[in-house]
Design an enzyme around this catalytic site. Sequence first.
Site, PDB file in Angstrom:
ATOM      1  N   GLY A 106       0.523  -1.047   0.024  1.00  0.00           N
ATOM      2  CA  GLY A 106      -0.360   0.437   0.188  1.00  0.00           C
ATOM      3  C   GLY A 106       0.440   1.176  -0.069  1.00  0.00           C
ATOM      4  O   GLY A 106       2.072   1.402  -0.143  1.00  0.00           O
ATOM      5  N   GLN A 113       2.873   9.838   1.713  1.00  0.00           N
ATOM      6  CA  GLN A 113       4.237  10.054   1.429  1.00  0.00           C
ATOM      7  C   GLN A 113       4.876   9.957   0.385  1.00  0.00           C
ATOM      8  O   GLN A 113       5.499  10.070  -0.131  1.00  0.00           O
ATOM      9  CB  GLN A 113       4.230   7.523   1.141  1.00  0.00           C
ATOM     10  CG  GLN A 113       3.571   7.265   2.638  1.00  0.00           C
ATOM     11  CD  GLN A 113       3.628   5.873   2.602  1.00  0.00           C
ATOM     12  OE1 GLN A 113       2.764   5.478   2.164  1.00  0.00           O
ATOM     13  NE2 GLN A 113       4.848   5.000   3.027  1.00  0.00           N
ATOM     14  N   CYS A 163       7.332   0.128   6.027  1.00  0.00           N
ATOM     15  CA  CYS A 163       7.067   0.779   5.185  1.00  0.00           C
ATOM     16  C   CYS A 163       7.677   1.585   4.243  1.00  0.00           C
ATOM     17  O   CYS A 163       8.739   1.807   5.248  1.00  0.00           O
ATOM     18  CB  CYS A 163       6.833   1.789   6.358  1.00  0.00           C
ATOM     19  SG  CYS A 163       5.896   3.391   5.571  1.00  0.00           S
ATOM     20  N   LEU A 164       7.299   1.505   3.459  1.00  0.00           N
ATOM     21  CA  LEU A 164       8.494   2.019   2.328  1.00  0.00           C
ATOM     22  C   LEU A 164       9.090   3.445   2.561  1.00  0.00           C
ATOM     23  O   LEU A 164      10.181   3.704   2.092  1.00  0.00           O
ATOM     24  CB  LEU A 164       7.728   2.948   1.297  1.00  0.00           C
ATOM     25  CG  LEU A 164       7.390   1.500  -0.645  1.00  0.00           C
ATOM     26  CD1 LEU A 164       5.980   2.258  -0.840  1.00  0.00           C
ATOM     27  CD2 LEU A 164       8.108   0.872  -0.353  1.00  0.00           C
ATOM     28  N   HIS A 206      -3.163   0.367   8.344  1.00  0.00           N
ATOM     29  CA  HIS A 206      -1.822   0.846   8.455  1.00  0.00           C
ATOM     30  C   HIS A 206      -1.522   2.733   7.431  1.00  0.00           C
ATOM     31  O   HIS A 206      -0.808   3.198   8.278  1.00  0.00           O
ATOM     32  CB  HIS A 206      -0.898   0.373   7.614  1.00  0.00           C
ATOM     33  CG  HIS A 206       1.146   1.009   7.235  1.00  0.00           C
ATOM     34  ND1 HIS A 206       1.908  -0.023   8.440  1.00  0.00           N
ATOM     35  CD2 HIS A 206       1.283   1.431   6.548  1.00  0.00           C
ATOM     36  CE1 HIS A 206       2.936   1.014   7.422  1.00  0.00           C
ATOM     37  NE2 HIS A 206       2.353   1.230   6.278  1.00  0.00           N
ATOM     38  N   GLU A 207      -2.444   2.121   6.305  1.00  0.00           N
ATOM     39  CA  GLU A 207      -2.825   3.528   5.376  1.00  0.00           C
ATOM     40  C   GLU A 207      -3.262   4.337   6.234  1.00  0.00           C
ATOM     41  O   GLU A 207      -3.187   5.627   6.109  1.00  0.00           O
ATOM     42  CB  GLU A 207      -2.845   3.553   4.607  1.00  0.00           C
ATOM     43  CG  GLU A 207      -2.451   2.097   3.606  1.00  0.00           C
ATOM     44  CD  GLU A 207      -1.012   2.022   3.440  1.00  0.00           C
ATOM     45  OE1 GLU A 207      -0.566   3.691   3.025  1.00  0.00           O
ATOM     46  OE2 GLU A 207       0.010   1.428   2.754  1.00  0.00           O
ATOM     47  N   HIS A 264      -0.863   6.855   8.243  1.00  0.00           N
ATOM     48  CA  HIS A 264      -0.695   7.846   7.939  1.00  0.00           C
ATOM     49  C   HIS A 264      -1.771   8.928   7.137  1.00  0.00           C
ATOM     50  O   HIS A 264      -0.985   9.948   7.353  1.00  0.00           O
ATOM     51  CB  HIS A 264       0.149   7.351   6.241  1.00  0.00           C
ATOM     52  CG  HIS A 264       0.921   6.194   6.061  1.00  0.00           C
ATOM     53  ND1 HIS A 264       2.197   6.871   6.865  1.00  0.00           N
ATOM     54  CD2 HIS A 264       1.183   4.685   5.752  1.00  0.00           C
ATOM     55  CE1 HIS A 264       2.792   6.138   6.378  1.00  0.00           C
ATOM     56  NE2 HIS A 264       2.453   4.637   5.950  1.00  0.00           N
TER      57      HIS A 264
HETATM   58 ZN    ZN Z   1       3.573   2.699   5.430  1.00  0.00          ZN
END
Ligand code: ZN
Length: 206
Positions: A48, A53, A102-103, A144-145, A148
């Site tokens: 995701g 991000q 996470c990226l 998780h998203e 963010h």
């Molecule tokens: Zn993330």
Amino acid sequence: MAVKKILTIDKYEKQLRTKTEPVKKITKELKQLFQDIKDTIEANPAVGLAAPQIGVMKRIFGVRLGYKDDQPENEDMQPPIILINPEILEEAPEVERGWDACLSIPGMMGYTERNLKIRVRYMDEDGKTQEREFEGFDARAVQHEIDHLNGVLFTDRLANLGDLYVYVKDAKGKRKPVPYPEAVRRAAEATDGAVPVIPALPSSKK
Ligand code: ZN
């Protein structure tokens, strides 16, 4: 097709910790953004990606459902879908401990507890209101998203630092997750017992 640069916590923590704004109307620019999010997810590849991000402070994220831990190639993963202005309507009381990565926090992963099942209301990319239930890893990824969008990172959900893992290369050069405190201890030992040199902090003026 546009793969966007990912903002990482080493340089963009302040932005990643900022709450995002709801979307009022689907515009042509937003449709381009939806495509950019999908392209960036597929190029990395990732499960995701949330708009902040890639530097867009709006309540939008993309997610690929159907991720399974026992399929390392994940060839059966579905293409990303876009969720706009997501709202958790219900969450089952059961929580599950599982992994998070996470990226925006490269080279690390961690174990967190997240709700096993959630019901979410959101707007899809055509501007239609949808309600959908997510379970298991899908629910974990969606939480998780959504985090963010509220400026929350998975590291905020760790019970302790022992649940944070750093990818370290072993003797054969293979990347393996090592608990963060152990990675620090190993790094200290690698200096042959000498006191590790800690750079002085710049003097802070408040
Ligand atoms: Zn993330």
